[in-house]
Design a protein around this motif. Structure first.
Motif, PDB file in Angstrom:
ATOM      1  N   MET A 104       0.851  -1.173   0.000  1.00 16.30           N
ATOM      2  CA  MET A 104       0.000   0.000   0.000  1.00 16.30           C
ATOM      3  C   MET A 104       0.893   1.231   0.000  1.00 16.30           C
ATOM      4  O   MET A 104       1.906   1.266   0.675  1.00 16.30           O
ATOM      5  N   ARG A 105       0.494   2.215  -0.738  1.00 14.84           N
ATOM      6  CA  ARG A 105       1.229   3.470  -0.812  1.00 14.84           C
ATOM      7  C   ARG A 105       1.090   4.210   0.513  1.00 14.84           C
ATOM      8  O   ARG A 105      -0.015   4.363   1.036  1.00 14.84           O
ATOM      9  N   LEU A 106       2.215   4.648   1.074  1.00 16.59           N
ATOM     10  CA  LEU A 106       2.230   5.400   2.328  1.00 16.59           C
ATOM     11  C   LEU A 106       2.882   6.758   2.111  1.00 16.59           C
ATOM     12  O   LEU A 106       3.694   6.918   1.189  1.00 16.59           O
ATOM     13  N   ASP A 107       2.565   7.724   2.970  1.00 13.79           N
ATOM     14  CA  ASP A 107       3.200   9.043   2.895  1.00 13.79           C
ATOM     15  C   ASP A 107       4.674   8.977   3.279  1.00 13.79           C
ATOM     16  O   ASP A 107       5.481   9.772   2.814  1.00 13.79           O
ATOM     17  N   GLN A 108       5.014   8.051   4.157  1.00 18.90           N
ATOM     18  CA  GLN A 108       6.371   7.878   4.653  1.00 18.90           C
ATOM     19  C   GLN A 108       6.886   6.502   4.222  1.00 18.90           C
ATOM     20  O   GLN A 108       6.086   5.580   4.046  1.00 18.90           O
ATOM     21  N   GLY A 163      -4.239 -22.886   3.169  1.00 21.71           N
ATOM     22  CA  GLY A 163      -3.479 -23.530   4.235  1.00 21.71           C
ATOM     23  C   GLY A 163      -2.339 -24.402   3.750  1.00 21.71           C
ATOM     24  O   GLY A 163      -1.797 -25.195   4.510  1.00 21.71           O
ATOM     25  N   SER A 164      -1.932 -24.225   2.515  1.00 14.84           N
ATOM     26  CA  SER A 164      -0.871 -25.057   1.935  1.00 14.84           C
ATOM     27  C   SER A 164       0.509 -24.485   2.251  1.00 14.84           C
ATOM     28  O   SER A 164       0.743 -23.285   2.120  1.00 14.84           O
ATOM     29  N   THR A 165       1.430 -25.346   2.643  1.00 14.75           N
ATOM     30  CA  THR A 165       2.804 -24.898   2.873  1.00 14.75           C
ATOM     31  C   THR A 165       3.576 -24.775   1.561  1.00 14.75           C
ATOM     32  O   THR A 165       4.694 -24.272   1.552  1.00 14.75           O
ATOM     33  N   ASP A 166       2.973 -25.217   0.473  1.00 16.23           N
ATOM     34  CA  ASP A 166       3.644 -25.159  -0.834  1.00 16.23           C
ATOM     35  C   ASP A 166       3.054 -24.113  -1.765  1.00 16.23           C
ATOM     36  O   ASP A 166       3.482 -23.998  -2.904  1.00 16.23           O
ATOM     37  N   ASP A 167       2.071 -23.346  -1.322  1.00 17.28           N
ATOM     38  CA  ASP A 167       1.405 -22.379  -2.184  1.00 17.28           C
ATOM     39  C   ASP A 167       1.636 -20.981  -1.631  1.00 17.28           C
ATOM     40  O   ASP A 167       1.095 -20.621  -0.586  1.00 17.28           O
ATOM     41  N   ASP A 168       2.439 -20.187  -2.325  1.00 14.95           N
ATOM     42  CA  ASP A 168       2.740 -18.836  -1.869  1.00 14.95           C
ATOM     43  C   ASP A 168       1.873 -17.794  -2.572  1.00 14.95           C
ATOM     44  O   ASP A 168       2.098 -16.604  -2.438  1.00 14.95           O
ATOM     45  N   SER A 169       0.854 -18.251  -3.289  1.00 14.41           N
ATOM     46  CA  SER A 169       0.002 -17.304  -4.003  1.00 14.41           C
ATOM     47  C   SER A 169      -0.821 -16.488  -3.016  1.00 14.41           C
ATOM     48  O   SER A 169      -0.901 -16.801  -1.831  1.00 14.41           O
ATOM     49  N   VAL A 170      -1.438 -15.450  -3.542  1.00 13.70           N
ATOM     50  CA  VAL A 170      -2.273 -14.604  -2.701  1.00 13.70           C
ATOM     51  C   VAL A 170      -3.752 -14.785  -3.052  1.00 13.70           C
ATOM     52  O   VAL A 170      -4.595 -14.034  -2.581  1.00 13.70           O
ATOM     53  N   ASN A 210       1.803  -5.070  -7.754  1.00 16.75           N
ATOM     54  CA  ASN A 210       0.639  -5.761  -8.318  1.00 16.75           C
ATOM     55  C   ASN A 210      -0.635  -5.456  -7.521  1.00 16.75           C
ATOM     56  O   ASN A 210      -0.600  -4.868  -6.445  1.00 16.75           O
ATOM     57  N   ARG A 211      -1.758  -5.845  -8.047  1.00 16.97           N
ATOM     58  CA  ARG A 211      -3.076  -5.524  -7.480  1.00 16.97           C
ATOM     59  C   ARG A 211      -3.190  -5.878  -5.995  1.00 16.97           C
ATOM     60  O   ARG A 211      -3.848  -5.191  -5.226  1.00 16.97           O
ATOM     61  N   TYR A 212      -2.565  -6.951  -5.586  1.00 18.91           N
ATOM     62  CA  TYR A 212      -2.604  -7.394  -4.192  1.00 18.91           C
ATOM     63  C   TYR A 212      -2.210  -6.270  -3.238  1.00 18.91           C
ATOM     64  O   TYR A 212      -2.748  -6.151  -2.136  1.00 18.91           O
ATOM     65  N   TRP A 213      -1.250  -5.435  -3.642  1.00 19.07           N
ATOM     66  CA  TRP A 213      -0.698  -4.415  -2.756  1.00 19.07           C
ATOM     67  C   TRP A 213      -1.452  -3.092  -2.791  1.00 19.07           C
ATOM     68  O   TRP A 213      -1.094  -2.167  -2.080  1.00 19.07           O
ATOM     69  N   TRP A 214      -2.515  -2.981  -3.564  1.00 19.10           N
ATOM     70  CA  TRP A 214      -3.266  -1.728  -3.610  1.00 19.10           C
ATOM     71  C   TRP A 214      -3.912  -1.412  -2.271  1.00 19.10           C
ATOM     72  O   TRP A 214      -4.070  -0.250  -1.922  1.00 19.10           O
ATOM     73  N   ASP A 215      -4.312  -2.437  -1.531  1.00 18.42           N
ATOM     74  CA  ASP A 215      -5.026  -2.179  -0.275  1.00 18.42           C
ATOM     75  C   ASP A 215      -4.516  -3.039   0.888  1.00 18.42           C
ATOM     76  O   ASP A 215      -5.242  -3.316   1.822  1.00 18.42           O
ATOM     77  N   ASP A 260       6.189   1.231   2.854  1.00 18.19           N
ATOM     78  CA  ASP A 260       5.593   1.508   1.554  1.00 18.19           C
ATOM     79  C   ASP A 260       6.113   0.485   0.544  1.00 18.19           C
ATOM     80  O   ASP A 260       7.221   0.609   0.041  1.00 18.19           O
ATOM     81  N   THR A 261       5.301  -0.522   0.261  1.00 17.70           N
ATOM     82  CA  THR A 261       5.720  -1.604  -0.641  1.00 17.70           C
ATOM     83  C   THR A 261       5.840  -1.133  -2.086  1.00 17.70           C
ATOM     84  O   THR A 261       6.392  -1.856  -2.911  1.00 17.70           O
TER      85      THR A 261
END
Length: 168
Positions: A1-5, A51-58, A106-111, A145-146
């Motif tokens: 998410m975009r931050l001021d700092q 809950g998968s330890t092999d899936d890093d998707s969002v 990417n879209r995940y980080w918009w919010d 700020d990612t």
């Protein structure tokens, strides 16, 4: 998410001793190579897609992995955020290592925010975000700020481990 700092320190302090003891008792095979291939970086999935330890998707329902049962002292830390919990991992960087500098756009980080809670660190470990630099002390909690280029440098002779929690 975009931050001021570049960085924001949360008003949360975590006693990490019990968490670190639990992490040290884990079978080393629980750790996975960093999902994006950062050399010298490992991840320990705690909450993940389905809950998968092999899936890093969002994508998918964010559920606890079996690892969370081995780390019960993390549950109160997640609860204190009082927010929906998304992908959650421990991120480890080897001595002398670093995370590859990158930007999360990417879209995940918009919010979403990514909360970092250092569990094992050294005063020389430096988190970089844009032009800003900070050392995150053990037990503190931070967002950053990612959307800015960020990286972590571990010049120390010990591993650096952060609890990393994605939330809204």
């Amino acid at each position: 998410m975009r931050l001021d700092q570049p960085f924001g320190r949360l008003r949360i302090e975590v006693d990490v001793d019990e968490i670190v003891d639990e992490v040290d008792r884990l079978d080393p095979s629980c750790w996975r190579p960093h999902p994006e291939g950062h050399v010298g970086n490992d991840a320990l999935p705690i909450v993940s897609a389905n809950g998968s330890t092999d899936d890093d998707s969002v994508d998918g329902d964010m559920l606890p992995t079996a690892v969370l049962q081995l780390l019960p002292s993390i549950v109160p830390v997640l609860a204190v955020l009082d927010a929906p919990i998304g992908r959650t991992r421990m991120m480890r960087i080897v001595p002398g290592g670093e995370a590859t500098a990158h930007v999360d756009l990417n879209r995940y980080w918009w919010d979403r925010h990514r909360v970092h809670i250092p569990l094992r660190t050294d005063p020389s470990v430096e988190f970089r975000c844009g032009e800003a630099r900070v050392h995150m002390p053990t037990g503190s909690a931070w967002v950053f700020d990612t959307w800015r280029k960020h990286n972590v440098i571990n010049p120390s002779s010990s591993e650096r481990i952060h609890l990393v929690i994605d939330t809204v």
